[in-house]
Scaffold this motif. Structure first.
Motif: not given
Length: 425
Positions: A340-352
């Motif tokens: 429960h003390r874990w941190t769950y991260r997410f990300g999306l990236k679009y790059e020219n």
């Protein structure tokens, strides 16, 4: 604890900072190589957000965030990238492990200070092809290695409870070597001529760069928080000492190259422009619970055309990146269930990326996940951050190359109180 292990970590990480070949991407042939993300693991897994800031993690993308730190923090990271490199007719695999960053930051009243070292670009490619000229088949091989590293000193200052300002001064240094070898594979009658030519161009870069940031944070009565951040890096120039050699080489029966003779060639002096860069990000969330942010980053990469004017079918254009990311922590102060003390991260990236080949803009898209595992019983404890990223760069169409890559990264963030007199010894 942190001050007892810092020396060992320094020696371990800094010994691998130099002379590492951190990429096998054919796209590192162009410019100064493939740019390495200059942030920490936890920021990378949230889509590379400079807007994110808290009191226990170092965000090297945003020097204004250093003013929010409440503990001395040591951050170090490593990664392993495996890739499949596709053309229309073939597929190759590569695998590289690299040191990513070493950063130390500490609070000093309203001031936050950070310093560290990290790779900035990597060159690492091996490209072979055959062309026809005057009824002869010419075999060509291109090899490159090296890169640029950077050391930095960053300062963040809390102007008001809501506004921070920051600046970062970096020294960039490194060298690249680019080797081109040519043989006549078929002289028109089916015979290989085992003597050819080899040209080596070496670049030695050094110079300073500068980054500024302004951030705004507002915490509301229900612990909801709004973050806004702007960063700006002006155009700077790196000095470049360029040397070159031209050799006659002979291909032995075992496939080795032997140098027959060699001469030095004049290489024009070209200082390297580091284009101006800016970003604007906005984030919203609940303190210690969740956060979502979005960001735009623009780089004036079209300025690189003044440096690289001899590349056929290759130009540069202004680049841009759109990022979306965040985190979720179920219960940061849970004593019953560790996860429960874990941190769950997410990300999306679009790059020219700004690189244009055969009139096609080279794009880079990726999705990432991260897990922050606390070491201790509260959220201010040290933590281990594990990141997973899958992405695609380039295209198989138009005679180009597509890279499908998978990155596994591990970062350590050690937190402790320094420069504070203890009540009891």
């Amino acid at each position: 604890m942190i001050n007892r292990i810092i020396l060992g970590v320094c020696l371990l990480t800094l010994s691998g900072t130099y002379a590492q070949q951190g990429t096998a991407s054919p796209y590192s042939y162009f410019g100064t190589g493939e740019q390495k993300f200059k942030g920490t693991n936890e920021i990378k897994t949230m889509g590379s957000l400079a807007v994110f800031q808290d009191s226990i993690h170092i965000n090297t993308l945003n020097p204004a965030s250093y003013a929010n730190l409440q503990k001395t923090t040591l951050a170090v990271g490593f990664s392993n990238t495996s890739a499949k490199i596709h053309t229309a007719n073939a597929t190759e695999k590569s695998n590289r492990s690299t040191f990513d960053y070493f950063a130390l930051a500490f609070p000093a009243g309203k001031l936050g200070v950070s310093l560290g070292i990290m790779p900035y670009t990597f060159v690492g490619y091996n490209i072979a092809n055959t062309i026809e000229e005057n009824n002869q088949k010419i075999a060509r091989e291109y090899n490159g290695e090296g890169g640029i590293s950077r050391t930095y000193l960053g300062l963040g200052y809390k102007i008001t409870p809501n506004f921070n300002i920051g600046a970062e001064f970096a020294y960039n240094f490194g060298d690249t070597n680019n080797r081109t070898t040519k043989f006549i594979a078929d002289d028109g009658t089916g015979f290989l001529i085992n003597r050819g030519s080899q040209q080596i161009i070496s670049n030695d870069y050094s110079g300073f760069s500068f980054n500024t940031a302004l951030s705004y944070s507002k915490v509301f009565s229900d612990q909801m928080k709004l973050d806004v951040a702007v960063t700006y890096s002006p155009q700077t120039t790196l000095k470049n000492k360029q040397t070159g050699t031209l050799s006659t080489v002979e291909l032995s029966s075992t496939g080795n190259l032997n140098t027959i003779d060699q001469i030095n060639i004049d290489a024009p002096k070209k200082d390297l422009i580091m284009p101006q860069k800016h970003s604007l990000g906005v984030g919203y969330g609940q303190n210690h619970k969740w956060f979502v942010g979005a960001e735009y980053t623009g780089v004036q990469n079209s300025k690189l055309n003044n440096f690289y004017t001899n590349e056929q079918n290759a130009t540069f254009e202004d680049s841009h990146r759109f990022s979306l990311g965040g985190y979720y922590t179920p219960k940061h102060n849970s004593f019953e269930k560790y996860y429960h003390r874990w941190t769950y991260r997410f990300g999306l990236k679009y790059e020219n990326t700004g690189l244009v080949l055969n009139d096609q803009s080279i794009k880079d898209t990726s999705v990432s996940l991260g897990f922050g595992l606390p070491i201790g019983v509260n959220r201010d404890s040290s933590n281990i951050n594990i990141g997973l990223e899958y992405g695609k760069k380039g295209t198989k169409n138009h005679g180009l190359i597509q890279e499908n890559y998978f990155n596994i990264s591990v970062g350590f963030s050690f937190n402790d109180r320094w420069f504070q007199k203890r009540r009891y010894e």
